[in-house]
Scaffold this active site. Structure first.
Site, mmCIF file in Angstrom:
data_model
loop_
_atom_site.group_PDB
_atom_site.id
_atom_site.type_symbol
_atom_site.label_atom_id
_atom_site.label_comp_id
_atom_site.label_asym_id
_atom_site.label_seq_id
_atom_site.Cartn_x
_atom_site.Cartn_y
_atom_site.Cartn_z
ATOM 1 N N ASP A 129 0.771 -1.264 0.044
ATOM 2 C CA ASP A 129 0.105 0.047 -0.009
ATOM 3 C C ASP A 129 0.728 1.200 -0.007
ATOM 4 O O ASP A 129 1.994 1.263 0.836
ATOM 5 C CB ASP A 129 -0.957 0.094 1.282
ATOM 6 C CG ASP A 129 -2.002 0.886 1.352
ATOM 7 O OD1 ASP A 129 -2.816 0.963 0.554
ATOM 8 O OD2 ASP A 129 -2.016 1.896 2.161
ATOM 9 N N GLU B 46 1.649 -0.558 -4.910
ATOM 10 C CA GLU B 46 0.653 0.337 -5.033
ATOM 11 C C GLU B 46 1.359 1.627 -5.512
ATOM 12 O O GLU B 46 1.788 2.456 -4.743
ATOM 13 C CB GLU B 46 -0.315 0.728 -4.057
ATOM 14 C CG GLU B 46 -1.506 1.452 -4.556
ATOM 15 C CD GLU B 46 -2.048 2.565 -3.804
ATOM 16 O OE1 GLU B 46 -3.081 2.974 -3.814
ATOM 17 O OE2 GLU B 46 -1.485 2.733 -2.608
HETATM 18 C C1 NOJ Z 1 -4.373 2.961 -0.801
HETATM 19 C C2 NOJ Z 1 -5.478 2.028 -0.598
HETATM 20 O O1 NOJ Z 1 -5.885 1.024 -1.541
HETATM 21 C C3 NOJ Z 1 -6.625 2.854 -0.006
HETATM 22 O O2 NOJ Z 1 -7.943 2.035 0.040
HETATM 23 C C4 NOJ Z 1 -6.408 3.296 1.078
HETATM 24 O O3 NOJ Z 1 -7.390 4.223 1.959
HETATM 25 C C5 NOJ Z 1 -5.182 4.191 1.113
HETATM 26 N N1 NOJ Z 1 -4.028 3.551 0.277
HETATM 27 C C6 NOJ Z 1 -4.683 4.441 2.362
HETATM 28 O O4 NOJ Z 1 -4.116 3.252 3.087
#
Ligand code: NOJ
Length: 532
Positions: free
Chosen positions: A205, A269
């Site tokens: 993440d 991500e």
């Molecule tokens: C990316 C995640 O996919 C999302 O759902 C989340 O709110 C943010 N990062 C913070 O962790």
């Protein structure tokens, strides 16, 4: 992967299915999906033909951000199940040849994490340095201009200590301080804990976050066209995120991942707006093995826009690195809505392209039946971060999987009310589509079978071919793909291949394909010249 654990990873040419666990299958009738529900659905996934699953956060959390606010990195959220359930899931998945990826949240914790509780107890506490604290500005306000993901100041004042703490997301998601060596040690142990349990890897993440500027310099205004980087703040996150020091973290993690056999997978991500910056997360083949491609996700649904991003992606990735193709996830509108306005022909065309590009294909749950967004009414919203957005915010793409056409979509046992509304379940559900050769689900299954047979274990060669306007034609390994992104019938002069699969499901056309219908895509095998 060969016997020595070298060679291409299993994810080359593979299909990974993202499960938003709370919304996939509820085994105990409380209205929330859970790990036992995932176990019950494994046969379906094996039938569909995916190679692995990525579970959205499974760790204990107060759920201010539905698991992206972790309060214990070594546990399982009690609402989703137990550690024993997760172990069983890994074992059962393994019996079906499926890998299991978890979601790791290293940019921030929950404010309920014991580290933060201790950090908050005072400046001299053992964990104070795990988080980013700063004195107020001269006027008593926040230390700088950084904004969080809602557009509000990214700093919250802690009256007890007279300092502010940083949160790039909600105030209950304090950012970790990656300048502190103990944070590195903690995450090294967290990775090993899960890898030792047979977890095949992590989706990381906010991989572009981690380090923050040590001098806390103000973020500059975003230049035009950098919308992806700025969120709601209008600022370019060049100091509050996206710092170069994060690369060293990924090199360390890659070494840990590769100390296992088979090597574990790190999928970032990488929410960055340009492909060079995305490619940088691969390092010299020694950082993240896979990175999500947001410029592709946010490209227009046209042959020119998508093929342009594909060409640039392949040009900037270091040699041998594997691209990732996906178009839906739990943070954005589902592609059958966003790209296709609900048109199932277009959704099948998107699936065909995603599954024939070279690299890893990540399918979001429901993509295989062309599930669309659900407009969640104001009173039923669950996502605090997008609660004020029209149309349902992120909840719209997080609604229960459509297993059947019953009011609860076959998602929950015992007539319980699903945690989010199911929306319209007729037509686009698994029971209605399974066994119907004209359905998107059966098309997707055929597509994945063809993909596995042709591309499994490799990153196939890709070569764009000349085509009529609106038609994207390319060579994918030994196959030809032609995708008609237009409302017109188009001829395919000179292509004359042997048809293997068409998005025009059920319309079998033996022999050469010489024309495409509107929004039709085909995969074909070129005729080989006989040598005398
Ligand atoms: C990316 C995640 O996919 C999302 O759902 C989340 O709110 C943010 N990062 C913070 O962790």
């Amino acid at each position: 992967m060969d016997a020595l654990g070298t060679g291409p990873g299993w994810w080359h040419g593979a299909t990974v299915y993202q499960i938003y666990v709370r919304s996939w299958r509820d085994s105990d009738g409380d209205g929330y999906g859970d790990l036992r529900g995932v176990i019950a659905g494994l046969d379906y996934l094996a039938w569909l033909g995916v190679d692995g699953i990525w579970l959205s956060p499974t760790m204990p959390s107060p759920d201010d951000d539905w698991g992206y606010d972790v309060s214990d990195y070594l546990g399982v959220h009690p609402e989703l199940g137990t550690l024993a359930d997760l172990d069983l899931l890994v074992e059962e998945a393994g019996r079906r040849g499926l890998k299991v990826l978890l979601d790791l949240v290293p940019n921030h914790t929950s404010s309920a994490h014991p580290w933060f509780a201790d950090a908050r107890s005072g400046p001299g506490s053992a964990h104070r340095g795990y988080y980013v604290w700063a004195d107020p500005a001269a006027d008593g306000g926040p230390p700088n201009n950084w904004r969080d993901s809602t557009g509000a100041p990214a700093w919250t004042f802690d009256a007890a200590s007279g300092q502010y703490y940083l949160h790039n997301f909600l105030p209950s998601q304090p950012d970790l301080n990656w300048w502190h060596p103990a944070v590195h040690r903690e995450f090294g142990e967290i990775l090993r804990f899960w890898f030792d349990r047979g977890i095949a890897g992590f989706r990381i993440d906010v991989a572009h976050g981690l380090y923050k500027d040590a001098a806390l310099r103000d973020d500059p205004p975003a230049p035009a066209g950098h919308g992806l980087l700025t969120g709601r703040s209008g600022l370019a996150q060049v100091y509050s995120a996206n710092r170069p020091q994060s690369h060293a973290v990924f090199r360390d993690w890659r070494a840990i991942a590769e100390s296992y056999s088979p090597p574990r997978l790190l999928l970032g991500e990488t929410w960055v707006g340009d492909l060079d910056r995305m490619a940088a997360f691969h390092g010299h083949g020694d950082e993240l093995q896979l990175t999500f491609n947001f410029p592709f996700i946010f490209a227009d649904f046209t042959a020119a826009a998508l093929s342009g991003v594909v060409a640039r992606t392949l040009a900037v990735l270091p040699a041998g690195e594997c691209p990732v193709w996906t178009a839906s996830n739990h943070d954005i509108s589902r592609f059958p809505t966003r790209w296709c306005a609900g048109d199932e022909r277009k959704a099948r065309l998107a699936l065909l392209v995603l599954a024939t590009l070279p690299g890893t294909f990540v399918l979001y749950y429901g993509d295989e039946i062309a599930m669309t967004d659900v407009a969640v009414p104001a009173g039923q919203r669950r996502d605090a971060m997008t609660a004020d957005r029209p149309g349902g915010g992120r909840d719209a793409a997080r609604t229960p999987m459509h297993w059947d056409s019953s009011p609860s979509a076959g998602f929950t046992a015992g007539g319980a009310r699903p945690w989010l509304p199911s929306g319209e379940t007729r037509g686009r559900n698994v029971v209605a589509q399974r066994g119907d050769p004209r359905s998107t689900l059966e098309f997707c299954r055929d597509l994945l079978a063809l993909r596995r047979a042709e591309f499994g274990g490799t990153i196939t060669a890709y070569r764009e071919l000349p085509g009529a306007p609106g038609v994207w034609s390319y060579q994918a390994g030994d196959l030809l793909v032609a995708a008609n992104f237009s409302d017109e019938d188009v001829c395919l002069p000179g292509l004359a291949p042997g048809l293997l699969l068409s998005t025009n499901a059920g319309a079998a056309r033996p022999g050469p394909v010489t024309a495409l219908r509107p929004w039709e895509g085909v995969i074909a095998r070129p005729y080989r010249r006989r040598t005398a």
